[in-house]
Write an enzyme that holds these catalytic residues in place. Structure first.
Site, PDB file in Angstrom:
ATOM      1  N   LYS A 249      -7.987  14.016   5.160  1.00 38.21           N
ATOM      2  CA  LYS A 249      -7.127  12.831   5.063  1.00 38.21           C
ATOM      3  C   LYS A 249      -6.135  12.928   6.200  1.00 38.21           C
ATOM      4  CE  LYS A 249      -6.079  14.225   0.822  1.00 38.21           C
ATOM      5  NZ  LYS A 249      -6.175  13.064  -0.066  1.00 38.21           N
ATOM      6  N   ARG A 250      -5.368  11.855   6.433  1.00 39.81           N
ATOM      7  CA  ARG A 250      -4.325  11.946   7.438  1.00 39.81           C
ATOM      8  C   ARG A 250      -3.355  13.071   7.086  1.00 39.81           C
ATOM      9  NH1 ARG A 250      -4.009   7.913  11.475  1.00 39.81           N
ATOM     10  NH2 ARG A 250      -2.132   9.041  12.068  1.00 39.81           N
TER      11      ARG A 250
ATOM     12  N   LYS B 135       1.192  14.416   1.452  1.00 35.32           N
ATOM     13  CA  LYS B 135      -0.171  14.753   1.032  1.00 35.32           C
ATOM     14  C   LYS B 135      -0.332  16.252   0.799  1.00 35.32           C
ATOM     15  CE  LYS B 135      -2.183  10.787   3.509  1.00 35.32           C
ATOM     16  NZ  LYS B 135      -2.893   9.965   2.513  1.00 35.32           N
TER      17      LYS B 135
ATOM     18  N   HIS C  53       0.795  -1.231   0.000  1.00 37.16           N
ATOM     19  CA  HIS C  53       0.000   0.000   0.000  1.00 37.16           C
ATOM     20  C   HIS C  53       0.824   1.276   0.000  1.00 37.16           C
ATOM     21  CE1 HIS C  53      -3.975  -1.858   0.795  1.00 37.16           C
ATOM     22  NE2 HIS C  53      -3.232  -2.802   1.358  1.00 37.16           N
TER      23      HIS C  53
ATOM     24  N   THR D 297      -8.431   6.952  -1.545  1.00 35.92           N
ATOM     25  CA  THR D 297      -9.796   6.425  -1.681  1.00 35.92           C
ATOM     26  C   THR D 297     -10.820   7.510  -1.346  1.00 35.92           C
ATOM     27  OG1 THR D 297      -9.467   5.481   0.522  1.00 35.92           O
ATOM     28  CG2 THR D 297      -9.369   3.964  -1.343  1.00 35.92           C
TER      29      THR D 297
ATOM     30  N   LYS E 209     -14.707   8.701  -2.991  1.00 35.00           N
ATOM     31  CA  LYS E 209     -15.942   9.042  -2.267  1.00 35.00           C
ATOM     32  C   LYS E 209     -16.468  10.397  -2.722  1.00 35.00           C
ATOM     33  CE  LYS E 209     -13.963   6.400   1.447  1.00 35.00           C
ATOM     34  NZ  LYS E 209     -13.073   6.457   2.625  1.00 35.00           N
TER      35      LYS E 209
HETATM   36  C1  HTE Z   1      -2.058   4.565   1.062  1.00 30.44           C
HETATM   37  C2  HTE Z   1      -3.266   5.095   0.284  1.00 30.44           C
HETATM   38  C3  HTE Z   1      -4.148   3.936  -0.174  1.00 30.44           C
HETATM   39  C4  HTE Z   1      -4.529   3.095   1.020  1.00 30.44           C
HETATM   40  O1  HTE Z   1      -3.361   2.604   1.675  1.00 30.44           O
HETATM   41  C5  HTE Z   1      -2.459   3.594   2.184  1.00 30.44           C
HETATM   42  N1  HTE Z   1      -1.316   2.937   2.722  1.00 30.44           N
HETATM   43  C6  HTE Z   1      -1.201   3.109   4.027  1.00 30.44           C
HETATM   44  N2  HTE Z   1      -2.177   3.894   4.459  1.00 30.44           N
HETATM   45  C7  HTE Z   1      -2.971   4.232   3.418  1.00 30.44           C
HETATM   46  O2  HTE Z   1      -3.963   4.924   3.499  1.00 30.44           O
HETATM   47  C8  HTE Z   1      -0.211   2.513   4.891  1.00 30.44           C
HETATM   48  C9  HTE Z   1      -0.292   2.638   6.266  1.00 30.44           C
HETATM   49  C10 HTE Z   1       0.655   2.065   7.089  1.00 30.44           C
HETATM   50  C11 HTE Z   1       1.706   1.351   6.540  1.00 30.44           C
HETATM   51  C12 HTE Z   1       1.779   1.207   5.172  1.00 30.44           C
HETATM   52  C13 HTE Z   1       0.816   1.786   4.345  1.00 30.44           C
HETATM   53  O3  HTE Z   1      -1.301   5.631   1.571  1.00 30.44           O
HETATM   54  C14 HTE Z   1      -5.360   1.873   0.605  1.00 30.44           C
HETATM   55  O4  HTE Z   1      -5.322   4.444  -0.798  1.00 30.44           O
HETATM   56  O5  HTE Z   1      -2.824   5.817  -0.846  1.00 30.44           O
HETATM   57  O6  HTE Z   1      -4.680   1.135  -0.373  1.00 30.44           O
END
Ligand code: HTE
Length: 833
Positions: free
Chosen positions: A567-568, A573, A376, A675, A679
């Site tokens: 978002k976070r 970002k 991810h 994501t 939405k």
């Molecule tokens: C991506 C986001 C993507 C989402 O996964 C993310 N990956 C992490 N958090 C996210 O939101 C992540 C958190 C902790 C460790 C490694 C990765 O940043 C779902 O939409 O872009 O795939």
């Protein structure tokens, strides 16, 4: 411990044969009253809506459990292949309204509550969010299991039952303060504890060589400190199809004998305290999203998840097939949600060999045929590496297995690239150096038959960059699965007015086949349709205003452009880029450059990891700027900046229907997918965004004309890195210079000198990895195009319709169908009663 079966004293009728529960208004009235009065013991003098929420939820839950049993029995009888989604995070949010929607009882329940003089909205609002995740990765897991149930796929989610979920965020003097989220304090009506499926988890100790009766050598993991994993199950209903799947979350507890020993030694207090040590393991969610997580407790959490889930699945298998694992890989598949559960690769080997006596080769074959890994993120700081010494201390048997996996693997690499020692060092599961580390992503890749990224660009970058060596070795393992969101929660439930209108126009098939929304395009030239669409968008904005008014004393103008970034908080970002633009607008107002002005409300929300200094400072900066702008009489309605505290799933359900503009402005190549972007689009917002993550595919779907593109491409970002000179760029751009001057002269921190120096310096540094300054001009120009479009109401409305109409690809139903067809190989199972 309770047992699964018990002896009945005489032959009698089945204790589970029941007439099915009614779904009419009257049925809910009766059940509600019974639960409210007898189960909860409340009466009409009770003032808290919580108990009414509970009584209703118990009635709804009964209907779920009824279908749950049917689903369980159907799966067992069909002996179908199953998949398991292993994830440290499930960001479920609230359950009640989603359960009602999926059961098709929303109308009947609303009428029942009305007759009882209760406000259904108020009951829904009194449910706490199940915030067992950080951000996109955790919410994706929640959307996935919704889609699995809707597609009638036999998929179980496995995770941890944290006592404390994602912290709640309050803002004090402009700064984020974290408050613990004790989401279980009033109980949780949706879960069922199943102590009969408890498993024992080992930690510590050492490994011994032993020889069994038949003279076979065995490795035994002994002198361990054990804990118990107790499962809590939550029903996951499909959309009006009779399927109810399971989310199984593990809670850590102390073993009984562990306490007993100390009881006997007379250390009563110590033995009770030891219970705490065990229960700590599932106590709290680590609040880091794509950040470093190096703590021993975190590794214990990861092992708890992997070990308990695999023991559970293997025990079920052995219960049905004995020690015969010949067909195990045909019937089971594990999807690893990032590397967090990837110790599962070694744990499955351990269970198959040490507990069930399989040989290495057979165990490895099974492991490699059943594990699949989703990556991810490309951010190096989020790639997990566990110190070998920690691993050895906590999980000595697993470390041994990882070394052996590595030895076999490196032999394979050496065969493929003879003499290439550099490559061996690069690809090794063990990183050498002053502190040896286990590269968890490599363990996941080596142990899996499938490795996927979460959007086209991200998957491509994995193959070309981060995992290139592995792609060269095993190109067929690699694939893309573009993310999605569930249209039940993210359109049907969160925007009922728009959903109803869409259904009136094109029927309701879109709820389970989102590509149907394409039909909305037929109406873009229909005046009446467009007028209605515009009205509904305005209504949603008004609802967002009303919702926010309960939190602060600010009046937002429904005719202003609602420009939203939620978002976070992370530097990649680029909330800072948004901020620079806001300051630029403020500066224009102050210097009187307001001809043809578009009123704008900039809404920003999100949490920062508690240890992420820079992210927290950016939150403070936003709050300070907001104070200045919102209180300046020269600014008035022209510009508002609002920080929305405690952004979470239930907040997004109100925010995304009310947005005009969705900010997706990450540095190209850094946001794996995103994501939130989906939405917003689904609910008719337009996107301003870079060519990053799923933005690229969103733009492909809506077309160039219906997307506000700006910024460097991923290639350009990488090229510019070598000669990036932000200070020079500032000097070349008068608007930017003025913005930086306002920041640097302390205009937003008059009584807090220097507090933003680190933030300012970070973007002025030639080493700024996020290149905020580089995209400023292009961003401002794109925002001008946004304003021009917004001033033309008809044009904007058309673009909005086209966005919703082309959001079909971004349903997790499509994503999950891809996972199922291309990775899991599952067949849908219709539920028989
Ligand atoms: C991506 C986001 C993507 C989402 O996964 C993310 N990956 C992490 N958090 C996210 O939101 C992540 C958190 C902790 C460790 C490694 C990765 O940043 C779902 O939409 O872009 O795939």
């Amino acid at each position: 411990m309770p047992q699964n079966t018990f002896t009945k004293s005489k032959p009698c009728e089945s204790i589970t044969d029941l007439p099915s529960l009614g779904l009419e208004k009257e049925d809910f009235i009766t059940d509600f009253k019974r639960y409210y009065s007898y189960r909860l013991g409340r009466d009409e003098h009770c003032r808290s809506p919580h108990y009414a929420y509970e009584a209703l939820s118990l009635a709804v839950s009964d209907r779920l459990v009824e279908r749950w049993k049917n689903t369980y029995n159907t799966y067992r009888e069909s002996d179908c292949k199953k998949a398991y989604y292993l994830s440290m995070e499930f960001l479920m949010g609230r359950t009640l309204s989603n359960a009602m929607l999926n059961l098709g009882i929303t109308g009947a329940v609303a009428e029942a509550m009305y007759d009882l003089g209760l406000e259904i909205e108020e009951l829904i609002e009194s449910e706490p969010d199940a915030g067992l995740g950080n951000g996109g990765l955790g919410r994706l897991a929640a959307c996935f299991i919704d889609s699995c149930a809707t597609l009638q796929l036999p998929v179980t989610g496995y995770g941890l039952r944290y006592e404390y979920g994602m912290f709640s965020q309050v803002i004090v003097n402009g700064e984020q303060v974290e408050r613990p989220d004790h989401w279980l304090k009033n109980g949780n009506v949706w879960e069922i504890e199943r102590p009969e499926y408890t498993h024992r988890i080992k930690f510590g100790g050492r490994v011994e060589q032993s020889v069994n009766e038949r003279g076979v050598k065995r490795r035994s993991w002994v002198d361990t400190t054990d804990i118990l994993a107790v499962p809590y199950d939550t029903p996951i209903p499909g959309y009006q199809n009779g399927t109810v799947n399971t989310l199984r979350l593990w809670k850590a507890t102390a073993t009984e004998e562990f306490n007993l020993e100390e009881f006997n030694a007379g250390d009563y207090a110590e033995s009770v305290a030891a219970k705490n040590t065990a229960e700590n393991i599932s106590m709290v969610l680590y609040p880091n999203d794509a950040n470093e997580n190096g703590k021993s407790l975190r590794l214990q959490q990861q092992y708890l998840l992997a070990s308990a889930s695999l023991q559970d699945i293997v025990a079920n298998w052995v219960g049905r097939h004995g020690n015969n694992f010949t067909h195990f890989a045909e019937k089971n598949c594990f999807q690893l949600n990032d590397t967090h559960p990837s110790v599962a690769v070694a744990e499955l080997m351990r269970i198959l060999m040490d507990t069930h006596g399989l040989k290495w080769a057979k165990a490895w074959e099974i492991t490699r045929q059943t594990m699949a890994y989703t990556n991810h993120t490309l951010l190096p700081e989020a790639l997990e590496k566990w110190s070998v010494s920690l691993f050895e201390r906590l999980l000595p048997r697993l470390m041994e297995i990882i070394y052996e996996i590595n030895a076999h693997f490196l032999a394979e690499v050496a065969l493929h690239w003879p003499g290439d020692n550099e490559r061996l060092a690069r690809m090794s599961l063990i990183e050498e150096g002053s502190e040896k580390k286990v590269r968890m992503a490599y363990l996941a890749i080596v142990g899996s038959f499938s490795v996927n990224g979460v959007a086209e660009l991200h998957s491509k970058l994995l193959q070309e960059g981060l995992f290139k060596d592995f792609y060269d070795l095993w190109p067929d393992k690699f694939n893309n699965k573009t993310n999605g969101v569930t249209p039940r929660r993210w359109l049907a439930a969160c925007n009922p007015e728009l959903a109803k209108f869409i259904t009136e126009m094109i029927g309701d098939k879109w709820i389970t086949d989102l590509s149907e929304l394409k039909k909305l395009e037929n109406f873009v030239n229909d005046k009446k349709f467009c007028k209605k669409w515009y009205e509904l968008q305005q209504n949603a904005k008004q609802r967002l205003i009303d919702y926010k008014k309960t939190e602060f004393d600010i009046d937002l103008n429904v005719n202003a452009l609602f420009d939203v970034q939620v978002k976070r908080f992370h530097e990649y970002k680029r909330q800072l880029l948004n901020v620079l633009h806001v300051i630029h607008l403020y500066d224009r107002i102050k210097r009187g450059d307001t001809e043809n002005w578009t009123d704008r409300c900039v809404l920003i929300g999100g949490k920062a990891a508690p240890g992420y200094y820079m992210a927290k400072r950016i939150i403070k900066l936003i709050n300070n700027i907001s104070d200045v702008i919102n209180n300046d009489p020269d600014v008035g309605e022209k510009l508002k900046l609002v920080f929305m505290p405690n952004y979470r799933v239930s907040a997004m359900e109100k925010i995304c229907p009310g947005a005009d503009l969705s900010e997706q402005i990450s540095t190209a190549g850094k946001e794996a997918s995103g994501t939130g972007n989906m939405k917003f689009m689904m609910n008719g917002a337009l996107t301003i965004g870079t060519l990053d993550g799923a933005n690229i595919e969103i733009r492909e779907e809506v077309g160039d004309d219906n997307f506000f593109l700006f910024g460097l491409t991923e290639d350009e970002v990488e090229d510019l890195r070598h000669h990036y000179d932000p200070v020079n760029m500032i000097n070349q751009d008068e608007d930017l210079q003025r913005v930086m001057n306002l920041l640097e002269c302390g205009h937003f921190n008059q009584f807090e000198p220097g507090i933003f120096d680190d933030v300012i310096n970070s973007i002025k540094s030639s080493g700024d990895p996020w290149m905020t300054i580089a995209d400023f001009r292009s961003f401002v120009n794109a925002q001008k195009r946004v304003e021009a479009a917004y001033q033309d109401k008809d044009l904007w409305t058309r673009m909005s319709i086209i966005n919703t109409a082309n959001s079909g690809k971004f349903s997790t139903d499509r994503t999950i169908k891809n996972y199922s067809d291309e990775i899991w190989n599952l067949e849908p199972v219709a539920i028989s009663k």
